[in-house]
Scaffold this motif. Structure first.
Motif, PDB file in Angstrom:
ATOM      1  N   UNK A   1      -8.683 -12.733   9.699  1.00 19.03           N
ATOM      2  CA  UNK A   1      -8.915 -13.481   8.458  1.00 19.03           C
ATOM      3  C   UNK A   1      -7.783 -13.352   7.440  1.00 19.03           C
ATOM      4  N   UNK A   2      -6.878 -12.421   7.634  1.00 15.94           N
ATOM      5  CA  UNK A   2      -5.778 -12.122   6.713  1.00 15.94           C
ATOM      6  C   UNK A   2      -6.298 -11.843   5.300  1.00 15.94           C
ATOM      7  N   UNK A   3      -7.343 -11.018   5.255  1.00 16.00           N
ATOM      8  CA  UNK A   3      -7.871 -10.478   3.999  1.00 16.00           C
ATOM      9  C   UNK A   3      -8.101  -8.993   4.233  1.00 16.00           C
ATOM     10  N   UNK A   4      -8.398  -8.265   3.175  1.00 17.19           N
ATOM     11  CA  UNK A   4      -8.582  -6.820   3.285  1.00 17.19           C
ATOM     12  C   UNK A   4     -10.051  -6.467   3.500  1.00 17.19           C
TER      13      UNK A   4
ATOM     14  N   UNK B   1      -9.337   0.589  -9.682  1.00 19.58           N
ATOM     15  CA  UNK B   1      -8.622  -0.589  -9.219  1.00 19.58           C
ATOM     16  C   UNK B   1      -9.474  -1.313  -8.189  1.00 19.58           C
ATOM     17  N   UNK B   2      -9.599  -2.619  -8.343  1.00 19.68           N
ATOM     18  CA  UNK B   2     -10.227  -3.436  -7.308  1.00 19.68           C
ATOM     19  C   UNK B   2      -9.127  -4.280  -6.699  1.00 19.68           C
ATOM     20  N   UNK B   3      -8.997  -4.180  -5.383  1.00 14.98           N
ATOM     21  CA  UNK B   3      -7.935  -4.879  -4.674  1.00 14.98           C
ATOM     22  C   UNK B   3      -8.551  -5.873  -3.704  1.00 14.98           C
ATOM     23  N   UNK B   4      -8.044  -7.101  -3.745  1.00 14.66           N
ATOM     24  CA  UNK B   4      -8.456  -8.133  -2.798  1.00 14.66           C
ATOM     25  C   UNK B   4      -7.263  -9.042  -2.540  1.00 14.66           C
ATOM     26  N   UNK B   5      -7.413  -9.926  -1.572  1.00 17.60           N
ATOM     27  CA  UNK B   5      -6.361 -10.902  -1.298  1.00 17.60           C
ATOM     28  C   UNK B   5      -6.580 -12.184  -2.100  1.00 17.60           C
ATOM     29  N   UNK B   6      -7.560 -12.182  -3.011  1.00 15.59           N
ATOM     30  CA  UNK B   6      -7.761 -13.328  -3.901  1.00 15.59           C
ATOM     31  C   UNK B   6      -6.500 -13.532  -4.736  1.00 15.59           C
ATOM     32  N   UNK B   7      -6.203 -14.768  -5.082  1.00 18.31           N
ATOM     33  CA  UNK B   7      -5.071 -15.032  -5.965  1.00 18.31           C
ATOM     34  C   UNK B   7      -5.344 -14.417  -7.336  1.00 18.31           C
ATOM     35  N   UNK B   8      -4.302 -13.956  -8.037  1.00 19.83           N
ATOM     36  CA  UNK B   8      -4.509 -13.304  -9.335  1.00 19.83           C
ATOM     37  C   UNK B   8      -5.286 -14.149 -10.337  1.00 19.83           C
TER      38      UNK B   8
ATOM     39  N   UNK C   1       2.604   4.155  -0.937  1.00 22.06           N
ATOM     40  CA  UNK C   1       3.001   3.336  -2.092  1.00 22.06           C
ATOM     41  C   UNK C   1       2.499   1.913  -1.868  1.00 22.06           C
ATOM     42  N   UNK C   2       2.300   1.184  -2.945  1.00 22.22           N
ATOM     43  CA  UNK C   2       1.939  -0.229  -2.817  1.00 22.22           C
ATOM     44  C   UNK C   2       2.620  -1.038  -3.901  1.00 22.22           C
ATOM     45  N   UNK C   3       2.698  -2.328  -3.670  1.00 20.19           N
ATOM     46  CA  UNK C   3       3.244  -3.283  -4.627  1.00 20.19           C
ATOM     47  C   UNK C   3       2.312  -4.487  -4.609  1.00 20.19           C
ATOM     48  N   UNK C   4       1.496  -4.590  -5.653  1.00 20.01           N
ATOM     49  CA  UNK C   4       0.474  -5.628  -5.734  1.00 20.01           C
ATOM     50  C   UNK C   4       0.713  -6.503  -6.951  1.00 20.01           C
ATOM     51  N   UNK C   5       0.101  -7.668  -6.950  1.00 21.55           N
ATOM     52  CA  UNK C   5       0.271  -8.612  -8.064  1.00 21.55           C
ATOM     53  C   UNK C   5      -0.818  -8.425  -9.106  1.00 21.55           C
TER      54      UNK C   5
ATOM     55  N   UNK D   1       2.030 -10.418   0.500  1.00 18.54           N
ATOM     56  CA  UNK D   1       2.497 -10.013   1.831  1.00 18.54           C
ATOM     57  C   UNK D   1       1.536  -9.054   2.530  1.00 18.54           C
ATOM     58  N   UNK D   2       0.353  -8.896   1.961  1.00 20.77           N
ATOM     59  CA  UNK D   2      -0.666  -8.016   2.540  1.00 20.77           C
ATOM     60  C   UNK D   2      -0.160  -6.596   2.767  1.00 20.77           C
ATOM     61  N   UNK D   3       0.811  -6.158   1.963  1.00 19.09           N
ATOM     62  CA  UNK D   3       1.413  -4.843   2.171  1.00 19.09           C
ATOM     63  C   UNK D   3       0.417  -3.706   1.932  1.00 19.09           C
ATOM     64  N   UNK D   4      -0.496  -3.876   0.981  1.00 19.77           N
ATOM     65  CA  UNK D   4      -1.508  -2.843   0.764  1.00 19.77           C
ATOM     66  C   UNK D   4      -2.395  -2.738   1.999  1.00 19.77           C
ATOM     67  N   UNK D   5      -2.883  -3.873   2.465  1.00 18.98           N
ATOM     68  CA  UNK D   5      -3.762  -3.886   3.633  1.00 18.98           C
ATOM     69  C   UNK D   5      -3.131  -3.234   4.840  1.00 18.98           C
ATOM     70  N   UNK D   6      -1.863  -3.502   5.063  1.00 21.04           N
ATOM     71  CA  UNK D   6      -1.146  -2.915   6.209  1.00 21.04           C
ATOM     72  C   UNK D   6      -0.948  -1.416   6.017  1.00 21.04           C
TER      73      UNK D   6
END
Length: 172
Positions: free
Chosen positions: A130-133, A86-93, A31-35, A116-121
């Motif tokens: 780098x705290x990005x995916x 879906x394209x997922x990144x750590x960029x701000x919405x 599961x994931x929770x993304x913005x 919270x980088x929950x998808x990446x984890x």
């Protein structure tokens, strides 16, 4: 304890550490929770019953990520209504929205892992340094089972677009 994977990926030849498990074909998609934006969230269950092509990019404002997102935007037009890209990144919405507007990308849904980088984890793609995916591709069927995975060994390389799209078409 958080799993760290070393020796599996590089950035311009330099080793990086991925946080989270290595998912495989046949695994249940986490599961994931993304913005979607600053107020609205998106979860895996929001796309229930659809085939999901998840394209993970480090940042839309880089050349390979730009090309990857444009390529899957084109593919989305021929895959039909039973597929969500879906394209997922750590960029701000709002950076994602700005990029999509400037690039004319309108078929891909961009989601942000910035909170919270929950998808990446959960998907094993969070880059510790780098705290990005990390660039990767996941194809998830209508029952949320992973049917295709590509973890890129080098962040600056392109994924195998044709294999990812073929994996989606096999599920239709």
């Amino acid at each position: 304890m958080v799993q760290e994977r070393t020796g599996v990926a590089t950035f311009k030849g330099n080793p990086i550490t991925l946080i989270g498990p290595e998912l495989k074909v046949g695994d249940q998609a986490p599961a994931f929770n993304l913005s979607k934006n600053l107020l609205e969230q998106a979860t895996l269950s929001d796309y229930a019953g659809k085939v999901k092509l998840i394209s993970v990019v480090p940042s839309l404002d880089t050349g390979v990520c730009d090309a990857q997102t444009r390529r899957f935007n084109e593919a989305a037009s021929e895959l039909g209504d039973d597929v969500i890209v879906l394209t997922i990144s750590a960029d701000l919405p709002f950076a994602q929205a700005r990029w999509c507007g400037a690039a004319g990308v309108d078929r891909v849904v961009t989601l942000s892992d910035y909170r919270d980088n929950s998808f990446g984890k959960a998907y094993g793609v969070l880059i510790k340094e780098f705290v990005i995916d990390m660039r990767s591709i996941f194809v998830i069927d209508q029952n949320d089972v992973i049917q295709y995975v590509e973890y890129l060994p080098e962040m600056a390389e392109h994924p195998d677009y044709d294999k990812a799209v073929a994996a989606v078409k096999q599920l239709l």
